[in-house]
Motif scaffolding. Sequence first.
Motif, PDB file in Angstrom:
ATOM      1  N   ASN A 110     -29.682   1.204  -0.084  1.00  0.00           N
ATOM      2  CA  ASN A 110     -28.908   1.167  -1.536  1.00  0.00           C
ATOM      3  C   ASN A 110     -28.298   0.529  -2.005  1.00  0.00           C
ATOM      4  OD1 ASN A 110     -30.982   3.316  -2.341  1.00  0.00           O
ATOM      5  ND2 ASN A 110     -29.720   4.744  -1.868  1.00  0.00           N
ATOM      6  N   GLN A 111     -26.743   0.575  -1.004  1.00  0.00           N
ATOM      7  CA  GLN A 111     -26.012  -0.257  -1.075  1.00  0.00           C
ATOM      8  C   GLN A 111     -26.245  -2.029  -1.154  1.00  0.00           C
ATOM      9  OE1 GLN A 111     -22.415   0.111  -1.055  1.00  0.00           O
ATOM     10  NE2 GLN A 111     -22.680  -1.012  -2.458  1.00  0.00           N
ATOM     11  N   TYR A 112     -27.712  -2.491  -0.676  1.00  0.00           N
ATOM     12  CA  TYR A 112     -27.581  -3.378  -0.639  1.00  0.00           C
ATOM     13  C   TYR A 112     -28.556  -4.221  -2.367  1.00  0.00           C
ATOM     14  CZ  TYR A 112     -30.228  -8.210  -0.289  1.00  0.00           C
ATOM     15  OH  TYR A 112     -30.922  -9.446  -0.312  1.00  0.00           O
ATOM     16  N   ARG A 137     -28.260  -6.117  -7.897  1.00  0.00           N
ATOM     17  CA  ARG A 137     -28.806  -5.571  -9.051  1.00  0.00           C
ATOM     18  C   ARG A 137     -27.252  -6.151  -9.860  1.00  0.00           C
ATOM     19  NH1 ARG A 137     -28.214   0.582 -10.664  1.00  0.00           N
ATOM     20  NH2 ARG A 137     -25.766  -0.341 -11.047  1.00  0.00           N
ATOM     21  N   TRP A 138     -26.566  -5.412  -9.239  1.00  0.00           N
ATOM     22  CA  TRP A 138     -24.946  -6.368 -10.226  1.00  0.00           C
ATOM     23  C   TRP A 138     -24.525  -8.797 -10.100  1.00  0.00           C
ATOM     24  CZ3 TRP A 138     -20.354  -2.912  -7.674  1.00  0.00           C
ATOM     25  CH2 TRP A 138     -20.357  -1.981  -7.858  1.00  0.00           C
ATOM     26  N   LEU A 171     -34.630 -15.998  -9.941  1.00  0.00           N
ATOM     27  CA  LEU A 171     -33.948 -16.765 -11.063  1.00  0.00           C
ATOM     28  C   LEU A 171     -34.958 -18.225 -11.157  1.00  0.00           C
ATOM     29  CD1 LEU A 171     -32.873 -16.316 -14.220  1.00  0.00           C
ATOM     30  CD2 LEU A 171     -31.013 -17.551 -13.374  1.00  0.00           C
ATOM     31  N   MET A 172     -34.505 -18.350  -9.790  1.00  0.00           N
ATOM     32  CA  MET A 172     -35.206 -19.999 -10.040  1.00  0.00           C
ATOM     33  C   MET A 172     -36.582 -19.816  -9.916  1.00  0.00           C
ATOM     34  SD  MET A 172     -33.133 -21.891  -6.935  1.00  0.00           S
ATOM     35  CE  MET A 172     -34.034 -22.940  -6.454  1.00  0.00           C
ATOM     36  N   LEU A 173     -37.248 -18.795  -9.265  1.00  0.00           N
ATOM     37  CA  LEU A 173     -38.275 -18.516  -9.284  1.00  0.00           C
ATOM     38  C   LEU A 173     -39.057 -18.221 -10.367  1.00  0.00           C
ATOM     39  CD1 LEU A 173     -38.909 -18.575  -5.293  1.00  0.00           C
ATOM     40  CD2 LEU A 173     -38.526 -20.254  -6.489  1.00  0.00           C
ATOM     41  N   GLY A 174     -38.926 -17.699 -10.914  1.00  0.00           N
ATOM     42  CA  GLY A 174     -39.115 -15.900 -12.013  1.00  0.00           C
ATOM     43  C   GLY A 174     -39.820 -15.632 -12.298  1.00  0.00           C
ATOM     44  N   LYS A 175     -38.700 -15.165 -10.832  1.00  0.00           N
ATOM     45  CA  LYS A 175     -39.234 -13.359 -10.005  1.00  0.00           C
ATOM     46  C   LYS A 175     -37.789 -12.173 -10.370  1.00  0.00           C
ATOM     47  CE  LYS A 175     -42.513 -15.135  -8.296  1.00  0.00           C
ATOM     48  NZ  LYS A 175     -44.158 -14.343  -8.797  1.00  0.00           N
ATOM     49  N   PRO A 176     -38.039 -12.214 -12.033  1.00  0.00           N
ATOM     50  CA  PRO A 176     -36.495 -10.558 -12.437  1.00  0.00           C
ATOM     51  C   PRO A 176     -37.364  -9.932 -11.585  1.00  0.00           C
ATOM     52  CG  PRO A 176     -38.567 -10.963 -14.179  1.00  0.00           C
ATOM     53  CD  PRO A 176     -38.786 -12.409 -12.871  1.00  0.00           C
ATOM     54  N   LEU A 177     -35.864  -9.195 -11.667  1.00  0.00           N
ATOM     55  CA  LEU A 177     -35.138  -7.896 -11.330  1.00  0.00           C
ATOM     56  C   LEU A 177     -35.755  -6.674 -12.267  1.00  0.00           C
ATOM     57  CD1 LEU A 177     -32.522  -8.032  -9.009  1.00  0.00           C
ATOM     58  CD2 LEU A 177     -34.556  -7.453  -8.270  1.00  0.00           C
ATOM     59  N   GLY A 178     -36.608  -5.632 -11.817  1.00  0.00           N
ATOM     60  CA  GLY A 178     -35.974  -4.757 -12.908  1.00  0.00           C
ATOM     61  C   GLY A 178     -34.613  -4.037 -12.503  1.00  0.00           C
ATOM     62  N   PHE A 179     -34.561  -2.488 -13.064  1.00  0.00           N
ATOM     63  CA  PHE A 179     -33.447  -2.367 -13.293  1.00  0.00           C
ATOM     64  C   PHE A 179     -33.673  -1.059 -12.300  1.00  0.00           C
ATOM     65  CE2 PHE A 179     -30.543   1.568 -14.171  1.00  0.00           C
ATOM     66  CZ  PHE A 179     -28.890   0.417 -15.002  1.00  0.00           C
ATOM     67  N   TRP A 180     -33.118  -1.172 -11.004  1.00  0.00           N
ATOM     68  CA  TRP A 180     -32.904  -0.453  -9.691  1.00  0.00           C
ATOM     69  C   TRP A 180     -31.771   0.510 -10.133  1.00  0.00           C
ATOM     70  CZ3 TRP A 180     -28.993   1.121  -6.216  1.00  0.00           C
ATOM     71  CH2 TRP A 180     -29.900   2.097  -4.473  1.00  0.00           C
TER      72      TRP A 180
END
Length: 510
Positions: A347-349, A354-355, A492-501
């Motif tokens: 969870n910490q990772y 996310r930050w 971000l480079m590869l266009g693989k965005p994060l969802g909100f965790w």
Amino acid sequence: MSKDYLEINKSSDLKSSKERALFKFFEILPGTLSWATLASAFILSWLAPILVAIFIIIFDIYWLLRVSYLSFHQLASFRQMKKNLKTNWLEKLSNLPNWRNIYHLVILPMYREDIEIVRATFQSLVDSEYPKEKMIVVLATEERAGPEIQELAKKIKEEFERKFFQFLITIHPQNILGEIAGKGSNQAWAIKEVKEKIINPLKIPYQNIIVSSFDIDTRPYPQYFACLTFHYLTTKNPLKSSYQPIPVYNNNIWQAPAFSRVIATSSTFWQMMQQERPEQLVTYSSHSLPFKIFEKVNYPSNLVSDDSRIFWKSYLAYNGDYRVIPLYYPVSMDAVLAKNFFRTIINQYKQQRRWAWGVENIPYLLYGFLKNKKISLFERLRHTFIILEGFWSWATAAILIFFLGWLPLILGGEKFNITLLSYNLPRLTSNLMTLAMIGMVISAIISFLLLPPRPKNCSKLKNLSMIFQWSLLPITLIFFGALPALEAQTRLMLGKPLGFWVTEKVRKNV
């Protein structure tokens, strides 16, 4: 000038192929800088070890000076925070006309947190030393969280509704086209609902409302709202300013494992330092802003880093005439803690990743700077350097300091290893890093002073662990700092965005 660019979040949002390529370049830029730095350190340690050794020494000297500079700001911010905690802000408000006209709208987005966590937050609002008849509280729930969360929200409303001027439960619908499920979209929905159901019907002037965007675990210290009101009424251009408290992760600090405490406290210290550098301050996590800003700027509902994006969006919308006012006043939040040690590590990772996904603001900002020529060239260049250097350092500095300093000795070959520079490199870098430990000592002392009272069922030996935990700093900087930052930039480079965790919130008995 059209402000359509304010709503662009990724390269695919643009219709023009030329504009898409430009935005994509900005998306690739931060990760390219970070990976190029690390790759160059490896390659040049083999091809040009003397050059790399000189760079390492210069970088370590730079880091020592930076640590000294930031430690000075950390101490100054800590002193100011202690002073502000002792100040009677309600008494100071009594000398200002019309302060009782100010309403506080507190929005608390929640997902599936336990009722004890939610109740503790509401109790801290009740305990705050500001007239409750001037407080509007919104418990912003998610439809996707299920019916049991709606039952929890009703229990909280029954318990606390009569203690505030207005209390509203909002239910953010799931699967709204174009939204990212998370705090930002939930909060955007809540603002729309409270505006339609409370603010407009009661005809409360927008300029008399301050919005506090809090996480569900955020507990404001007793005079937070009085301190906030005073700054709002006395600052220049209050309607073009956001207001940032200092997040102190003390709610569960005695229960959290050592590595989690170090990471949480380091985040507090970074925000302390930034309070001393308001020209670099950006809204973070729990913060406050004028309600009137929402006439000019829509709250972000389709990205992860909404807390910082609302600042940059406002900054561009007002052509650079927007800033963050440091409050030097704390709010208490949770350190990362899960049901077991291994899950806490995971969870910490994920929270740090996310930050670090705030890197998505770099292409947004750089593209916005090209579109908005009303902001001075100096300011555009200054912010460009600050944000690029900040994310570059996040991803590379710890690795450069703790790992790559030895590469010339390993890869440089016999020709380099017989040089005087080779002999002195580990001694010199070790001495520089030892001197830089002054920052860690200062952090250890301040972290101890920030601790809440030790629970009765917690061993006194835990006090010692609160000091010696800082020996974990190098490990946390790499595995919970540089690595998640590199992953975010690579995504971000590869266009693989994060969802909100959503960070899991657990309270344990010690």
